[in-house]
Design an enzyme around this catalytic site. Structure first.
Site, PDB file in Angstrom:
ATOM      1  N   HIS A  53      -4.088  20.792   9.719  1.00  0.00           N
ATOM      2  CA  HIS A  53      -4.827  21.149   8.501  1.00  0.00           C
ATOM      3  C   HIS A  53      -3.850  21.255   7.345  1.00  0.00           C
ATOM      4  O   HIS A  53      -2.746  21.746   7.492  1.00  0.00           O
ATOM      5  CB  HIS A  53      -5.551  22.486   8.684  1.00  0.00           C
ATOM      6  CG  HIS A  53      -6.645  22.684   7.685  1.00  0.00           C
ATOM      7  ND1 HIS A  53      -7.909  22.183   7.861  1.00  0.00           N
ATOM      8  CD2 HIS A  53      -6.662  23.308   6.484  1.00  0.00           C
ATOM      9  CE1 HIS A  53      -8.655  22.505   6.822  1.00  0.00           C
ATOM     10  NE2 HIS A  53      -7.919  23.184   5.957  1.00  0.00           N
ATOM     11  N   ASP A  77     -17.001  31.077   6.082  1.00  0.00           N
ATOM     12  CA  ASP A  77     -16.019  30.292   5.325  1.00  0.00           C
ATOM     13  C   ASP A  77     -16.722  29.207   4.517  1.00  0.00           C
ATOM     14  O   ASP A  77     -16.358  28.952   3.372  1.00  0.00           O
ATOM     15  CB  ASP A  77     -14.980  29.664   6.254  1.00  0.00           C
ATOM     16  CG  ASP A  77     -14.070  28.721   5.470  1.00  0.00           C
ATOM     17  OD1 ASP A  77     -13.467  29.182   4.488  1.00  0.00           O
ATOM     18  OD2 ASP A  77     -14.008  27.521   5.801  1.00  0.00           O
ATOM     19  N   ARG A  93     -15.598  29.832  -3.924  1.00  0.00           N
ATOM     20  CA  ARG A  93     -14.231  29.854  -4.483  1.00  0.00           C
ATOM     21  C   ARG A  93     -13.957  28.602  -5.298  1.00  0.00           C
ATOM     22  O   ARG A  93     -13.261  28.650  -6.313  1.00  0.00           O
ATOM     23  CB  ARG A  93     -13.203  29.964  -3.339  1.00  0.00           C
ATOM     24  CG  ARG A  93     -13.144  31.351  -2.725  1.00  0.00           C
ATOM     25  CD  ARG A  93     -12.346  31.325  -1.435  1.00  0.00           C
ATOM     26  NE  ARG A  93     -11.005  30.828  -1.633  1.00  0.00           N
ATOM     27  CZ  ARG A  93     -10.353  30.057  -0.756  1.00  0.00           C
ATOM     28  NH1 ARG A  93     -10.915  29.695   0.385  1.00  0.00           N
ATOM     29  NH2 ARG A  93      -9.140  29.645  -1.011  1.00  0.00           N
ATOM     30  N   SER A 113      -9.517  31.301   5.395  1.00  0.00           N
ATOM     31  CA  SER A 113     -10.414  30.144   5.355  1.00  0.00           C
ATOM     32  C   SER A 113      -9.964  29.100   6.381  1.00  0.00           C
ATOM     33  O   SER A 113     -10.749  28.626   7.208  1.00  0.00           O
ATOM     34  CB  SER A 113     -10.395  29.550   3.936  1.00  0.00           C
ATOM     35  OG  SER A 113     -10.862  28.233   3.928  1.00  0.00           O
ATOM     36  N   LYS A 130     -11.821  28.532  10.550  1.00  0.00           N
ATOM     37  CA  LYS A 130     -12.497  27.340  11.096  1.00  0.00           C
ATOM     38  C   LYS A 130     -11.670  26.692  12.193  1.00  0.00           C
ATOM     39  O   LYS A 130     -12.210  26.161  13.160  1.00  0.00           O
ATOM     40  CB  LYS A 130     -12.935  26.359  10.013  1.00  0.00           C
ATOM     41  CG  LYS A 130     -11.924  25.875   9.049  1.00  0.00           C
ATOM     42  CD  LYS A 130     -12.603  24.958   8.012  1.00  0.00           C
ATOM     43  CE  LYS A 130     -11.719  24.705   6.823  1.00  0.00           C
ATOM     44  NZ  LYS A 130     -11.917  25.683   5.750  1.00  0.00           N
TER      45      LYS A 130
HETATM   46  N1  URA Z   1      -8.205  24.399   2.927  1.00  0.00           N
HETATM   47  C1  URA Z   1      -9.143  25.258   3.401  1.00  0.00           C
HETATM   48  O1  URA Z   1      -9.815  24.969   4.384  1.00  0.00           O
HETATM   49  N2  URA Z   1      -9.329  26.414   2.763  1.00  0.00           N
HETATM   50  C2  URA Z   1      -8.612  26.779   1.679  1.00  0.00           C
HETATM   51  O2  URA Z   1      -8.817  27.864   1.167  1.00  0.00           O
HETATM   52  C3  URA Z   1      -7.636  25.887   1.176  1.00  0.00           C
HETATM   53  C4  URA Z   1      -7.454  24.689   1.829  1.00  0.00           C
END
Ligand code: URA
Length: 435
Positions: free
Chosen positions: A82, A161, A168, A183, A187
């Site tokens: 990620h 989230d 956000r 966040s 996930k």
């Molecule tokens: N990627 C995400 O999933 N969440 C964030 O807050 C920033 C980048």
């Protein structure tokens, strides 16, 4: 308990309890607390921060807002990657099928565009027919068949989230270490992985502008992962210029196809290989990253990764003919070139401004309900350190609407700095942090 009191408590810089965090997360997810109060609380968190314990409580509450997938019946290590978000960051789309082609299972759950940065799901949806909303059964079935599936958050996976992320995106509350860490980790931990490689971006196009903040974010995420028994490695990488050349959804898919065919921009290839090598290490396919890099280079050049990418598109309902012939992907009606007004070297690119220019063209959202234009964006042809002559092309804007081009052009023009001296080369991969 009242949300009003929780907002005041955080606004006044006090620590929230686990019960208060659970109350706000569950209340918002179930629709009992309105957007305007949660926006105020997010802004209070943005300014006052949260300590590691509050961040862990927030992550846990977000994971528990939905279901946690159990992938233990699928043999082998399940490893995901990620990124904290950047401009032109399309690595996931190359990396997921590439790693799957080597035999590591990649259950990837991604997000949509956030602020000035693009999102993997939006990019994938520029492939006609591609479904990112697979059911849990389809997700697991694809993982069993081809080792890879790339999905968005279903209603069941960390729904808190999903709602907070969208809020956000439009309330100026993205760049916060506890909000980003919770966040991403909520996930990722809900999708049933064994290990995670994080690409934590730093620089003028990242949410963490300063390297020390990126390192702190990486450490917070690695600690959350470790507490949950997961292997986590974080790479701190440079985002002081767009990654690769293309910015904007279908434009980025075209660039991914290039890399998957063994071509494409070198910075994008380098970062993909490095992140991928760590994924192979966490997946126990290699015991050192240099061996991992060699395997991945081979899978890019011999077509294995490209074939796996096409298998993935097919299983997600996408139209493979648009991959074989990228002119079938969404394309903008007009183009406008940005030419240099002087001779010299590109000394700086304001990467966030370039991301915003692309959003102004329609590649990103300003409001939750906005539909994005999958065809528009920017292709930069000159990047930091490149020599440029007067009237030579710096970049091309791809657009569909005349009323947006003037502002986007100006932002892009002002984002380039040209100087007489060649700037010092920056390292793309700055640090590696292990949990
Ligand atoms: N990627 C995400 O999933 N969440 C964030 O807050 C920033 C980048």
């Amino acid at each position: 308990m009242r949300i009003y009191d929780i907002i005041l408590k955080k606004r006044n810089s006090n620590k929230l309890t686990k019960e208060e965090i659970v109350f706000f997360v569950n209340g918002y997810t179930k629709g009992g607390i309105p957007d305007y109060q949660v926006s105020a609380l997010l802004m209070a968190i943005y300014f006052q921060g949260m300590d590691d314990e509050e961040t862990a409580f927030l992550t846990e509450a977000m994971i528990k807002s939905g279901e946690v997938y159990d992938l233990s019946l699928i043999p082998g290590k399940k490893i995901d990657k990620h990124s904290t978000g950047g401009v032109g960051d399309k690595v996931s789309i190359i990396l997921a099928p590439l790693i799957a082609s080597v035999g590591v299972v990649v259950p990837m759950m991604s997000g949509r565009g956030l602020g000035h940065t693009g999102g993997t799901l939006d990019k994938l949806e520029s492939i006609p027919g591609f479904r990112t909303n697979l059911t849990k059964e389809e997700f697991i079935s694809n993982l069993k068949k081809i080792n890879v599936a790339m999905i968005g958050q279903s209603e069941n996976i960390a729904p808190a989230d999903k709602k907070l992320y969208a809020l956000r995106d439009v309330t100026g509350t993205i760049e916060s270490i506890p909000l980003i860490a919770s966040s991403i980790m909520s996930k990722k931990l809900a999708e049933g992985i064994d290990g995670l490689v994080l690409d934590v971006k730093t620089g003028n196009g990242a949410f963490m502008k300063k390297e020390k903040d990126a390192v702190r974010l990486a450490k917070v995420m690695a600690a959350i992962g470790k507490k949950m028994g997961k292997d986590v490695v974080a790479l701190i990488t440079d985002m002081n210029q767009p990654l690769g050349n293309a910015i904007g959804n279908s434009l980025e898919i075209k660039e991914c196809i290039e890399v998957l065919k063994g071509r494409g921009p070198q910075d994008l290839i380098d970062i993909t290989l490095e992140l991928g090598a760590y994924m192979l290490k966490l997946g126990r396919k290699v015991n050192n990253v240099s061996k991992g890099r060699d395997i991945l280079k081979r899978h890019l050049s011999d077509g294995s990764a490209y074939e796996r990418f096409k298998d993935m598109i097919r299983l997600h309902g996408g139209d493979v003919s648009a991959i074989n012939n990228p002119s079938l992907l969404p394309s903008a009606r007009y183009t406008k070139e940005l030419l240099s007004d002087k001779n010299g070297y590109i000394s700086k690119m304001d990467t966030e401004a370039i991301g915003i220019a692309s959003c102004i063209l329609g590649a990103g959202r300003e409001r939750i309900e906005d539909r994005i234009d999958l065809a528009v964006g920017i292709v930069v042809e000159k990047k930091v350190g490149d020599k440029i002559r007067r009237s030579e092309r710096l970049a091309t804007l791809y657009y569909n609407s005349e009323d947006k081009i003037t502002e986007a052009y100006k932002r892009l023009h002002d984002a380039y700095q040209i100087s007489r001296q060649r700037p010092k080369k920056r390292r793309l991969i700055k640090r590696i942090i292990m949990a």
